[in-house]
Design a protein around this motif. Structure first.
Motif, PDB file in Angstrom:
ATOM      1  N   ILE A 335      -9.698  -8.850 -11.876  1.00 54.10           N
ATOM      2  CA  ILE A 335      -9.846  -7.470 -12.350  1.00 54.10           C
ATOM      3  C   ILE A 335      -8.539  -7.002 -12.974  1.00 54.10           C
ATOM      4  O   ILE A 335      -7.471  -7.583 -12.760  1.00 54.10           O
ATOM      5  CB  ILE A 335     -10.343  -6.502 -11.239  1.00 54.10           C
ATOM      6  CG1 ILE A 335      -9.293  -6.325 -10.150  1.00 54.10           C
ATOM      7  CG2 ILE A 335     -11.691  -6.929 -10.671  1.00 54.10           C
ATOM      8  CD1 ILE A 335      -9.583  -5.127  -9.262  1.00 54.10           C
ATOM      9  N   SER A 336      -8.631  -5.938 -13.763  1.00 49.68           N
ATOM     10  CA  SER A 336      -7.470  -5.488 -14.531  1.00 49.68           C
ATOM     11  C   SER A 336      -6.424  -4.865 -13.603  1.00 49.68           C
ATOM     12  O   SER A 336      -6.756  -4.122 -12.663  1.00 49.68           O
ATOM     13  CB  SER A 336      -7.908  -4.446 -15.554  1.00 49.68           C
ATOM     14  OG  SER A 336      -6.779  -3.790 -16.071  1.00 49.68           O
ATOM     15  N   ALA A 337      -5.159  -5.159 -13.898  1.00 55.02           N
ATOM     16  CA  ALA A 337      -4.055  -4.560 -13.133  1.00 55.02           C
ATOM     17  C   ALA A 337      -3.995  -3.064 -13.369  1.00 55.02           C
ATOM     18  O   ALA A 337      -3.401  -2.330 -12.580  1.00 55.02           O
ATOM     19  CB  ALA A 337      -2.740  -5.213 -13.526  1.00 55.02           C
ATOM     20  N   SER A 338      -4.617  -2.603 -14.435  1.00 47.29           N
ATOM     21  CA  SER A 338      -4.514  -1.171 -14.740  1.00 47.29           C
ATOM     22  C   SER A 338      -5.575  -0.340 -14.000  1.00 47.29           C
ATOM     23  O   SER A 338      -5.564   0.873 -14.096  1.00 47.29           O
ATOM     24  CB  SER A 338      -4.586  -0.944 -16.246  1.00 47.29           C
ATOM     25  OG  SER A 338      -5.743  -1.536 -16.766  1.00 47.29           O
ATOM     26  N   LYS A 339      -6.437  -0.982 -13.246  1.00 47.86           N
ATOM     27  CA  LYS A 339      -7.388  -0.242 -12.410  1.00 47.86           C
ATOM     28  C   LYS A 339      -6.647   0.288 -11.181  1.00 47.86           C
ATOM     29  O   LYS A 339      -6.117  -0.477 -10.371  1.00 47.86           O
ATOM     30  CB  LYS A 339      -8.523  -1.188 -11.979  1.00 47.86           C
ATOM     31  CG  LYS A 339      -9.604  -0.534 -11.122  1.00 47.86           C
ATOM     32  CD  LYS A 339     -10.719  -1.545 -10.812  1.00 47.86           C
ATOM     33  CE  LYS A 339     -11.964  -0.892 -10.215  1.00 47.86           C
ATOM     34  NZ  LYS A 339     -11.760  -0.344  -8.865  1.00 47.86           N
ATOM     35  N   LEU A 340      -6.584   1.613 -11.075  1.00 51.43           N
ATOM     36  CA  LEU A 340      -5.846   2.198  -9.947  1.00 51.43           C
ATOM     37  C   LEU A 340      -6.558   1.910  -8.633  1.00 51.43           C
ATOM     38  O   LEU A 340      -7.783   1.906  -8.577  1.00 51.43           O
ATOM     39  CB  LEU A 340      -5.737   3.714 -10.117  1.00 51.43           C
ATOM     40  CG  LEU A 340      -4.595   4.261 -10.949  1.00 51.43           C
ATOM     41  CD1 LEU A 340      -4.524   5.778 -10.767  1.00 51.43           C
ATOM     42  CD2 LEU A 340      -3.260   3.646 -10.539  1.00 51.43           C
ATOM     43  N   PRO A 341      -5.805   1.667  -7.565  1.00 49.28           N
ATOM     44  CA  PRO A 341      -6.420   1.550  -6.243  1.00 49.28           C
ATOM     45  C   PRO A 341      -7.234   2.808  -5.940  1.00 49.28           C
ATOM     46  O   PRO A 341      -6.902   3.911  -6.420  1.00 49.28           O
ATOM     47  CB  PRO A 341      -5.223   1.421  -5.301  1.00 49.28           C
ATOM     48  CG  PRO A 341      -4.130   0.858  -6.159  1.00 49.28           C
ATOM     49  CD  PRO A 341      -4.344   1.440  -7.516  1.00 49.28           C
ATOM     50  N   THR A 342      -8.281   2.672  -5.139  1.00 53.35           N
ATOM     51  CA  THR A 342      -9.129   3.839  -4.862  1.00 53.35           C
ATOM     52  C   THR A 342      -8.407   4.868  -3.979  1.00 53.35           C
ATOM     53  O   THR A 342      -8.633   6.054  -4.103  1.00 53.35           O
ATOM     54  CB  THR A 342     -10.443   3.411  -4.168  1.00 53.35           C
ATOM     55  OG1 THR A 342     -10.110   2.488  -3.128  1.00 53.35           O
ATOM     56  CG2 THR A 342     -11.382   2.738  -5.154  1.00 53.35           C
ATOM     57  N   SER A 343      -7.519   4.420  -3.106  1.00 50.80           N
ATOM     58  CA  SER A 343      -6.785   5.346  -2.235  1.00 50.80           C
ATOM     59  C   SER A 343      -5.356   5.499  -2.718  1.00 50.80           C
ATOM     60  O   SER A 343      -4.805   4.573  -3.316  1.00 50.80           O
ATOM     61  CB  SER A 343      -6.741   4.812  -0.798  1.00 50.80           C
ATOM     62  OG  SER A 343      -8.019   4.413  -0.394  1.00 50.80           O
ATOM     63  N   PRO A 344      -4.745   6.624  -2.400  1.00 52.32           N
ATOM     64  CA  PRO A 344      -3.328   6.776  -2.757  1.00 52.32           C
ATOM     65  C   PRO A 344      -2.465   5.825  -1.923  1.00 52.32           C
ATOM     66  O   PRO A 344      -2.940   5.257  -0.943  1.00 52.32           O
ATOM     67  CB  PRO A 344      -3.022   8.237  -2.418  1.00 52.32           C
ATOM     68  CG  PRO A 344      -4.067   8.643  -1.444  1.00 52.32           C
ATOM     69  CD  PRO A 344      -5.283   7.826  -1.745  1.00 52.32           C
ATOM     70  N   PRO A 345      -1.205   5.639  -2.325  1.00 49.62           N
ATOM     71  CA  PRO A 345      -0.327   4.723  -1.580  1.00 49.62           C
ATOM     72  C   PRO A 345      -0.183   5.164  -0.128  1.00 49.62           C
ATOM     73  O   PRO A 345      -0.267   6.353   0.178  1.00 49.62           O
ATOM     74  CB  PRO A 345       1.017   4.830  -2.305  1.00 49.62           C
ATOM     75  CG  PRO A 345       0.725   5.444  -3.623  1.00 49.62           C
ATOM     76  CD  PRO A 345      -0.506   6.265  -3.464  1.00 49.62           C
ATOM     77  N   LEU A 346       0.043   4.208   0.751  1.00 46.04           N
ATOM     78  CA  LEU A 346       0.262   4.516   2.159  1.00 46.04           C
ATOM     79  C   LEU A 346       1.547   5.309   2.324  1.00 46.04           C
ATOM     80  O   LEU A 346       2.505   5.129   1.581  1.00 46.04           O
ATOM     81  CB  LEU A 346       0.356   3.219   2.972  1.00 46.04           C
ATOM     82  CG  LEU A 346      -0.933   2.415   3.106  1.00 46.04           C
ATOM     83  CD1 LEU A 346      -0.679   1.149   3.906  1.00 46.04           C
ATOM     84  CD2 LEU A 346      -2.041   3.245   3.764  1.00 46.04           C
ATOM     85  N   ILE A 347       1.524   6.177   3.310  1.00 47.84           N
ATOM     86  CA  ILE A 347       2.715   6.972   3.617  1.00 47.84           C
ATOM     87  C   ILE A 347       3.506   6.231   4.696  1.00 47.84           C
ATOM     88  O   ILE A 347       2.960   5.761   5.688  1.00 47.84           O
ATOM     89  CB  ILE A 347       2.309   8.381   4.108  1.00 47.84           C
ATOM     90  CG1 ILE A 347       1.530   9.120   3.005  1.00 47.84           C
ATOM     91  CG2 ILE A 347       3.531   9.188   4.540  1.00 47.84           C
ATOM     92  CD1 ILE A 347       2.302   9.379   1.732  1.00 47.84           C
TER      93      ILE A 347
END
Lengths: 585, 585
Positions: A335-347
């Motif tokens: 899959i494309s690297a430009s597809k954003l993860p569905t969740s925001p980055p972990l805190i």
């Protein structure tokens, strides 16, 4: 975000497949000399999208990765192309058995290399693992002089764990104030602290004025805009491409100037298998603390939804963070690297959640079959860590002595008996009984010094690192201590003041071997090592400004056994004078 | 404006009166050793009201003024307190007869002094005059490493002119970009020019974000606000206090990195009496051009309205100026220094009014009785000044060779016959006949080099400095050339290409003796000197970035006659190796 065009993606697929098969290819060669020809020079670079002067190697930042195999001889011909500064490079984690002059510590193992001059570092890599290298003169590490050093197992040997491919992560922190100005501030009266970094970098790349994760809805007018990278920008993240249902070894090292970090990869557990070039009993964690000077290998299995990408993020621990997380994409090909993860980055866990940090660090135990520590020690050195004032200048001191390195490197001056090169006074083995660790130091007797701990050759040394209160009320800081020339066993961590009764809590069964160990606020850490490596070795807090402010000691052992030191390492200070006079003292 | 409180004024009155009588007091001592103990360190300073890192001596910027008497031995014990940089100091205008290792030029006369090490400069001052000193390694002069050096006439001797008091003015220019970043930019591909300075400084003091002369009515919203100095701010101007109806000697030197300057004092004529430590036939001018590397003494008579103060101002010549004039007050005591002059500061002549500059420079003639040049020369070296590109890097070159200094200083390597220390190829004596001075250079053969002009001892050398077009169409720049170890006679200036017929226009009767001479755009300048000072001597454009980009040559003469060089000057590069091996080549 457009991190990668389609063609680039295909190219990277190929290289990922190559990586997967690399173990079979590489292992068909024998041990050898690995030659590198490097030039250190300043260059203009934008590590975090803001242009800055950077100390680069062969025009690269970070410097080139050294990859060698256990038993290889690494030969780096280093030419100094800085206009007026000397330079050295330390090979962090390499013990330099038989080549103590190649340890790359100015004032300790060698004379700094002058501009336009060349020094040849030649040393054996005798232990597989994840290492790195960096400048060790003034604060040149902070200027960007660092890179990765990876040692594979010997030909025909296997790591004690399986993986299909590997990814390399070198973490650092970055300031927009020049290192020169940082140094001036630290040496000013009153001291001006460097403050928190502007950015964290992953493999030399961070984003200061934009965010990769801007698209998660909760952005306000004050949050940074989305990053736009035109072409191959120096601050564009290095996307980590993986294939689903594989196991990857992440080699992780931290060469931060200041920051303690925490690493997490969305949805993925990490199995820790190596620390500082030593195998540990595997254990799984959702996130990993890493202090400056440390390295780890963790195994990641790409067993998550293969139609998604995931954030890899690092954030600051142990100091109230003012620096954004550094981010990159853990990209499940194809899959494309430009597809954003569905969740925001972990805190990252709360910066002052030390229980979390201690819980992690106590899980580190040597892999079964690792070398065990001697059951008894011959000499115990207790090192009190304090922040002090000397004539109004702020310093860090060890047992009330703040290290001020001499112009003549110890290795040469001790070997050749040049007693005027440094203080012949023995530095203290302990600190006063009545010292109150919980209060800011009063320190009527604090001084600068450059005396040496002379260790009888072959004996077992225990070092107790004792933390205390800084000059500010109710503040005690984390310090990661790094020992040159050795690994040590970490026998235990404790709270408050170390006492004899703590000894029975020492782990002598399977303590981890490391070259860097942290002391927690108000706590102590107990280390053991055998003084079996002829040379002179720095032992210091790996926080760059702390070392600059005197937070270190020097150990010398078996220097008479050191073979002839190359003259190039001695061409300064009193050793140069002595040799130029024809060795007449 | 409140430049001075009343109490300060009274104190200064006293010191002015002291100055007036100083000649009688001083002359009662004999020649002696003058000892100075200096530490070079970075400090935070606000030379132009903006804080910046500055290379200071003993915490002062500019460095302390050295004051000595003809025949004295000056001894400076210099300790390097920079974190990672070497350092040297050049004593500009001092010929260093018998002590060529004390000339303070890295790579030429000595090894740079390493951090925490000390070098002792010890030399005789054998000619009264106005000199200065400055760093001569990388671009450390630009970092602020400079100060004044004044040599009074010998005991019982008198200057050939009368004055009641003296004032000392050291001019420099200042950038807000760090010297490190300036150097990186100059060495980048494409080159990034340092641009025009943010400020001009008088005795290390300028005003960047405010103006002393804001109160003259024609201020718009874009002009800077009036300066407010709280207390003794580092950028407050040094007011020049004088008494009416007296004659003052202004000692003037320029250590600018780039700027050619013009000095004027409202309503006052200046009588030029000294140039570069040599007396000249007195002549009066309303304003004075001064190039980097030059020094002058002028006499001012305070014969103007004693109820007024006057502006002293310097502005940029020879480059389209983007920098405000530097100003201070010429204060007629006992009136208050805070009383503004009635007229605004004088405006510098048009930056490109070269006729004005040439008219001034041609008025400079040696005072009757000065040493005359030999009537014939033995060797003529023609030096073409060009801007070039080498592999895309912008350089300055002399006869198509851009100077790249070697790591081993020439003085030691020539003296000890270490031929690998530098190119043994003779640099060219001239440039091709068909070279078109009026066009940007094509330079198919431009190269970097470090060959030396070996001058037979005692012979008379003519140097023709030939200017040309830069890489930009229709641009030719001013270059002030400075010779170490010597004064030279300036035989003449001319337009276009120098030819044999120009020789008959040479002034052999009373040419001025100097150590620095300018070449004008598209012009030539003819110099003559006698190669009678055993040593190795730099001859270079005194514009700091031009020298950094290769604009210099090296002369060696009578090196066999040089006495034993102190080992401290040789402790680097091949001389260190050779001496450490026990002098076996």
């Amino acid at each position: 975000m457009g991190l990668m065009a389609n063609q680039e993606q295909r190219k990277l697929m190929v290289s990922v497949l190559y990586l997967v098969s690399v173990s079979t290819i590489q292992y068909s060669f024998g041990s050898q000399e690995r030659h590198f020809k490097w030039e250190v020079a300043y260059t203009l670079w934008a590590p975090d999208c803001v242009e800055h002067s950077v100390m680069a190697i062969n025009g690269q930042f970070p410097g080139p990765t050294i990859r060698a195999r256990l038993g290889d001889i690494v030969v780096i011909q280093l030419t100094n192309k800085l206009p007026t500064e000397g330079v050295v490079i330390h090979w962090h984690g390499i013990r330099q058995f038989g080549t103590p002059w190649a340890d790359g510590t100015a004032s300790i193992s060698q004379c700094a290399i002058n501009p336009e001059e060349t020094f040849v570092y030649r040393f054996k890599v005798d232990k597989a693992g994840t290492y790195f290298y960096h400048g060790h003169y003034g604060m040149q590490r902070s200027a960007g002089l660092y890179g990765s050093l990876i040692v594979d197992v010997a030909e025909g040997e296997k790591e004690p764990f399986h993986y299909d491919g590997e990814l390399n992560l070198l973490f650092s922190d970055w300031w927009h104030k020049s290192v020169n100005e940082q140094e001036i501030g630290l040496s000013s009266k009153p001291m001006r602290w460097i403050g928190e970094p502007q950015s964290l970098l992953i493999n030399g790349r961070g984003q200061y004025n934009c965010s990769l994760a801007a698209g998660y809805g909760n952005s306000s007018s004050t949050s940074p805009p989305e990053c736009k990278f035109q072409g191959n920008k120096q601050c564009a993240p290095q996307v980590l491409h993986v294939l689903p249902r594989k196991t990857y070894r992440l080699r992780i090292a931290s060469t931060t100037a200041l920051s303690s970090l925490n690493l997490a990869i969305g949805n993925h557990k990490m199995v820790v298998v190596e620390a500082d070039g030593n195998y540990v009993e595997p254990f799984a964690v959702p996130d990993l603390d890493i202090y400056s000077g440390e390295s780890y290998s963790v195994l990641i299995t790409t067993d998550q939804n293969p139609n998604e990408n995931y954030w890899l993020s690092i954030g600051v621990r142990g100091r109230e963070p003012k620096t954004s997380h550094a981010l990159t994409i853990f990209n499940y090909l194809p899959i494309s690297a430009s597809k954003l993860p569905t969740s925001p980055p972990l805190i990252t866990p709360e910066w002052n959640d030390y229980a979390h940090s201690k819980s992690f660090i106590k899980k580190l135990l040597a892999l079964m079959g690792s070398p065990k520590p001697p059951t008894n020690y011959h000499r115990r050195i207790v090192l009190l860590n304090t922040q002090n004032k000397i004539n109004g200048y702020t310093k860090w001191a060890i047992n009330n002595v703040s290290l001020a390195l001499p112009p003549t490197p110890y290795l040469g001056s001790i070997k050749h008996g040049l007693k005027h090169a440094f203080s012949q006074r023995k530095p203290p083995e302990n600190f006063p009984n009545n010292y109150n660790l919980m209060k800011p130091p009063t320190n009527p007797n604090t001084t600068t010094g450059n005396g040496v701990y002379i260790l009888s050759f072959g004996i077992t040394i225990d070092v107790i690192l004792q933390n205390a209160n800084t000059l500010n009320e109710n503040v005690s800081e984390i310090h990661p201590w790094h020992l040159h020339g050795h690994d040590f066993w970490v026998l235990g961590y404790g709270e408050g003041r170390f006492s004899q009764k703590d000894v029975k809590k020492f782990n002598l069964k399977n303590p981890p071997l490391r070259n860097t160990a942290v002391i927690f606020p108000y706590g102590w850490t107990a280390l053991r090592f055998v003084a079996d490596n002829p040379g002179v070795w720095a032992f210091h807090c790996h926080i760059e400004p702390h070392l600059h402010m005197g937070m270190g000691v020097v150990f010398a052992e078996g220097v008479r056994r050191v073979p002839k030191i190359p003259a190039e390492a001695l061409a300064c200070g009193l050793t140069a004078k002595w040799l130029m006079r024809g060795n007449h003292t």
